[in-house]
Design an enzyme around this catalytic site. Sequence first.
Site, PDB file in Angstrom:
ATOM      1  N   CYS A 163      -0.184 -39.882  26.035  1.00 40.90           N
ATOM      2  CA  CYS A 163       0.162 -40.637  25.118  1.00 40.90           C
ATOM      3  C   CYS A 163      -1.794 -41.306  24.731  1.00 40.90           C
ATOM      4  O   CYS A 163      -2.863 -40.686  26.062  1.00 40.90           O
ATOM      5  CB  CYS A 163       0.130 -42.218  25.647  1.00 40.90           C
ATOM      6  N   GLY A 174      -0.885 -36.902  22.045  1.00 37.15           N
ATOM      7  CA  GLY A 174       0.467 -37.114  21.642  1.00 37.15           C
ATOM      8  C   GLY A 174       0.885 -36.887  20.649  1.00 37.15           C
ATOM      9  O   GLY A 174       0.700 -37.391  19.574  1.00 37.15           O
ATOM     10  N   ASN A 226      -0.960 -46.370  28.311  1.00 37.19           N
ATOM     11  CA  ASN A 226      -0.700 -44.560  28.387  1.00 37.19           C
ATOM     12  C   ASN A 226      -1.210 -44.314  30.335  1.00 37.19           C
ATOM     13  O   ASN A 226      -1.795 -45.561  30.557  1.00 37.19           O
ATOM     14  CB  ASN A 226      -2.415 -43.673  28.223  1.00 37.19           C
ATOM     15  N   GLY A 227       0.002 -43.871  30.092  1.00 34.63           N
ATOM     16  CA  GLY A 227      -0.290 -43.594  31.912  1.00 34.63           C
ATOM     17  C   GLY A 227       1.694 -43.848  32.287  1.00 34.63           C
ATOM     18  O   GLY A 227       2.196 -43.870  31.286  1.00 34.63           O
ATOM     19  N   TYR A 267      -8.266 -29.793  31.068  1.00 32.41           N
ATOM     20  CA  TYR A 267      -8.108 -29.133  29.322  1.00 32.41           C
ATOM     21  C   TYR A 267      -7.150 -30.438  28.351  1.00 32.41           C
ATOM     22  O   TYR A 267      -7.082 -30.137  27.317  1.00 32.41           O
ATOM     23  CB  TYR A 267      -6.506 -29.175  29.722  1.00 32.41           C
TER      24      TYR A 267
END
Length: 472
Positions: free
Chosen positions: A16, A43, A117-118, A257
Amino acid sequence: MFKNCIVECDKPRDECGVFGIYSPGLDVARLTYYGLYALQHRGQESAGIAVADGSRIQLHKGMGLASEVFSHENLDSFQGYIGVGHVRYSTTGTSNLVNAQPLVFRCSRGMIGLAHNGNLTNVNELRSQLFLNGSVFQSSTDSEVIVNLIARYSQGSLVDSIIKTMIDIRGAYSLVILTEKSLIGVRDPYGFRPLCLGRKGDAYVLASESCALDTVGAEFIRDVEPGEIIVIDKKGLTSRKVLQGSRKAHCIFEYIYLARPDTSMDGFNVNKVRREMGRQLAREYPVDADIVIPVPDSGKTAAWGFALESGMAYEEGLMKNRYIGRTFIQPVQSSRDLGVKLKLNPVRDVLEGKKVVVVDDSIVRGTTSGKIVNMVRECGAKEVHFCLSSPPIIKSCYYGIDTSNRGELIAASKNLEEIRKYIGADGLHYLSLQGLLDVFGDQQGNFCTACFSGDYPVGVPDDVVNGKYALE
Ligand code: SF4
């Protein structure tokens, strides 16, 4: 998003991106939309924006890219001065609208919106406890567990509730929360997932990556500290450092990345780090070859660093078709190499008769790497050496990155020589873990490397390792 993809399918995927802005006087809905646009790489399955005007919260979310979910009309319909946005790729919870964020809920303190996010590691235990205590859930996300906990801790201030929730939850979370009158940023005590703070005139901005600050014209102030809560309201900005992990554990894969190269996070610019990884790779693997080519786009910066260090020529030996989107129809099995050729086309003029070093960031399953090696060889390359700017991925991630389950990870079951044979390369070299860490100098103890080392900074219960989530 990448269910029909060719190259990206064989990459770890971020879960996310989050964005928040507090700004009386600016068009916060549009700025949030542009922030999400900048974070779209984090995302692509769903996008959502919630806006507060001091007395209510409006929400619009949908499946797809931000550009597909929002129109001028629905951005115009938002009214308010606080915005929170979210783009999502699911690693927990299925891909459907009810799991899209921000989650907006009403509790004893009024309306609250949350973007996360996570991944939490103790989500099953917490969800079971909440069930027993009468909580109901609409979605299968761990974010809704956070929502329920915040709502249940109804005594004291909202920040008190968030602190109690932070004590309960374990794992990775960067949160952007809006109330009817304030914007709040929270980062977990280990700092797994990024979150930064910026300023645009009188406005404050929170974002997963600094590239989103740049996009909306905000100036980077600093990263949100692990274990910190930032509250922005009409009195300005207040910060509290409320919890401390046993160490910092920023996700090192963001640099390899996941993050955009123009982002800086936790003191390091991603582009610069990737170039250094390429240099380190060249020092570790002084191969006798003619040219260095990247797998576009993921291997570009590391390939450039490899070329700089080795003195070899950097060439664009693989051209990427930039117009293959989410609706791309995968070719049928009988033409299985056609898929990768539609996405990447080798440049015969560059490759023919050359000893070639191909640089990519990582291998997950190895399927695409083998096709790329074959494609380069078919164009007349004399030798093909495949070099990765990360160590072998041997373990799954439980902190918000989809690295695939362990059974699919080629390096979890094959040694270097077996992988080299599998992808058909003349040489194969992964950047060593120490070589990767050396890029970060004296900060190298501040990173999570669990997918390469198995050293998980926060313990992961067996039920999560076995892939069981309570509502799925
Ligand atoms: Fe990042 Fe790997 Fe740690 Fe997950 S396990 S947070 S992908 S370094």
